[in-house]
Write an enzyme that holds these catalytic residues in place. Sequence first.
Site, PDB file in Angstrom:
ATOM      1  N   ASN A   8       0.871  -1.177   0.000  1.00  0.00           N
ATOM      2  CA  ASN A   8       0.000   0.000   0.000  1.00  0.00           C
ATOM      3  C   ASN A   8       0.909   1.229   0.000  1.00  0.00           C
ATOM      4  O   ASN A   8       1.405   1.653   1.036  1.00  0.00           O
ATOM      5  CB  ASN A   8      -0.883  -0.057   1.263  1.00  0.00           C
ATOM      6  CG  ASN A   8      -1.881   1.069   1.337  1.00  0.00           C
ATOM      7  OD1 ASN A   8      -1.803   2.046   0.585  1.00  0.00           O
ATOM      8  ND2 ASN A   8      -2.818   0.958   2.263  1.00  0.00           N
ATOM      9  N   ARG A  38      -2.239  -1.544  -3.780  1.00  0.00           N
ATOM     10  CA  ARG A  38      -3.318  -0.558  -3.805  1.00  0.00           C
ATOM     11  C   ARG A  38      -2.989   0.443  -4.907  1.00  0.00           C
ATOM     12  O   ARG A  38      -1.909   1.037  -4.911  1.00  0.00           O
ATOM     13  CB  ARG A  38      -3.403   0.158  -2.463  1.00  0.00           C
ATOM     14  CG  ARG A  38      -4.368   1.311  -2.474  1.00  0.00           C
ATOM     15  CD  ARG A  38      -4.422   1.979  -1.127  1.00  0.00           C
ATOM     16  NE  ARG A  38      -5.260   3.166  -1.184  1.00  0.00           N
ATOM     17  CZ  ARG A  38      -5.021   4.260  -0.462  1.00  0.00           C
ATOM     18  NH1 ARG A  38      -3.967   4.312   0.339  1.00  0.00           N
ATOM     19  NH2 ARG A  38      -5.805   5.298  -0.549  1.00  0.00           N
ATOM     20  N   HIS A  46     -10.999   5.429  -1.683  1.00  0.00           N
ATOM     21  CA  HIS A  46     -11.007   4.667  -0.421  1.00  0.00           C
ATOM     22  C   HIS A  46     -11.825   3.379  -0.543  1.00  0.00           C
ATOM     23  O   HIS A  46     -12.340   2.850   0.447  1.00  0.00           O
ATOM     24  CB  HIS A  46     -11.545   5.506   0.764  1.00  0.00           C
ATOM     25  CG  HIS A  46     -10.590   6.561   1.222  1.00  0.00           C
ATOM     26  ND1 HIS A  46     -10.991   7.847   1.541  1.00  0.00           N
ATOM     27  CD2 HIS A  46      -9.248   6.552   1.401  1.00  0.00           C
ATOM     28  CE1 HIS A  46      -9.950   8.562   1.901  1.00  0.00           C
ATOM     29  NE2 HIS A  46      -8.872   7.806   1.810  1.00  0.00           N
ATOM     30  N   ARG A 105      -4.909  18.251   2.268  1.00  0.00           N
ATOM     31  CA  ARG A 105      -5.755  18.520   1.091  1.00  0.00           C
ATOM     32  C   ARG A 105      -6.975  19.356   1.489  1.00  0.00           C
ATOM     33  O   ARG A 105      -7.529  19.162   2.567  1.00  0.00           O
ATOM     34  CB  ARG A 105      -6.215  17.201   0.465  1.00  0.00           C
ATOM     35  CG  ARG A 105      -5.138  16.533  -0.366  1.00  0.00           C
ATOM     36  CD  ARG A 105      -5.569  15.157  -0.812  1.00  0.00           C
ATOM     37  NE  ARG A 105      -5.028  14.110   0.032  1.00  0.00           N
ATOM     38  CZ  ARG A 105      -5.444  12.856   0.070  1.00  0.00           C
ATOM     39  NH1 ARG A 105      -6.434  12.479  -0.717  1.00  0.00           N
ATOM     40  NH2 ARG A 105      -4.882  11.977   0.873  1.00  0.00           N
TER      41      ARG A 105
END
Length: 380
Positions: A9, A69, A157, A217
Amino acid sequence: MVELVLALNAGSSNLKCALFEAGGEEPTEVGRTKVDIHGPMADAAAVAELLAWAQALHPSGRLVAVGHRVVHGGASFQEPTLVDEPVLAMLDELSPLAPLHQPQSLATIRAVTTARPDLPQAACFDTAFHRTLPAVATRFGLPRGFHDAGVRRYGFHGLSYEHIAERLRMLDPAMAAGRVIVAHLGSGASLCAMINGRSIDTTMGFSPLDGLVMNTRCGELDPGVVIYLQNHQGLTIAEVQDLLYRRSGLLGVSGISGDMRELLSSSAANAREAVDLFVFRVARNVGALAASLGGIDGIVFTAGIGENSPAIRALIAERLSWLGLSLDDAANQRGGQGRIDSVGGRLAAWVIPTDEERMIAKQTLATAARGRPGKPRAAQ
Ligand code: ADP
């Protein structure tokens, strides 16, 4: 010999890794670790370190696949896919849509290919879980041609949401069958509205910038701001990108840190303001997604903040009492997985730890069993 699968990941600054034994209904976790990465040149070293770690952790096992991922699958990849050069080239083209994440995942895939060209590798997409979004939830108010060219809402997600949907089905089948909002509140943060475990709306859209305020962000932003920054403040496109991805959110508002733990322990007024904004946006978007669902039966908190911060959960619940969310104080403070709503509340509320690496391992094993390397399974 025991077969093993490695789940990777790749984040913007580190590479999380978990090793699982295959076999049985569920992969069994052997161990997990994390290495820091500093640019693509470090990927080869990081991957070599992780492959050696896996070997040392389970010397008698045989690594049969590696899963990754990958944040963006675009419109083409709606399920996990075995990776080869043509697939990598397609995924490269999506890098501008997730500039903080996608290049890192692809560099990691390439590093594994160099180190172990014999191993099948699967790309597991954060966007794929949202393939069930109704058309209306995928569209921007832009001329149709843009939508047809891929300028649409995707959602992210997904590996986390799929894991939570599966866990909830086991923990609370009645709630899982209903209208649920899952709050993935980590460094990146989003909400997903599910009916019977299928995504029907979500707060992230075209890129992982949209929706909630995150560590660095900005979350949802009037697009007029971007025009203004370029036209009147003289920011270049690269500067706007850096501003919105790396210098905004909790970090930008507090001027102190993008890390929620640090903000909660700070007495500075700006830290408090950043926390308040985070909570306000979560609550406001829960309201919006409840409207998309036509009502709500329960909420699940997950990821770093959602799993570990009773204070943030309590602040969110305070703002959502009108919706029937009321937490049991002792249950909320207890920590770990469990149900946390109070007896008088109308909504069920759970804390469920997420496990993206487990979902990567499951998807990788299923994908490796289905297709051979070089036979990518891109959806049309
Ligand atoms: P990622 O996997 O994207 O790095 P995580 O899901 O680990 O992100 O979430 C990281 C966030 O969780 C950070 O803002 C961190 O401060 C926050 N966090 C972790 N533990 C706690 C805690 N006990 N209280 C408040 N925030 C926490």
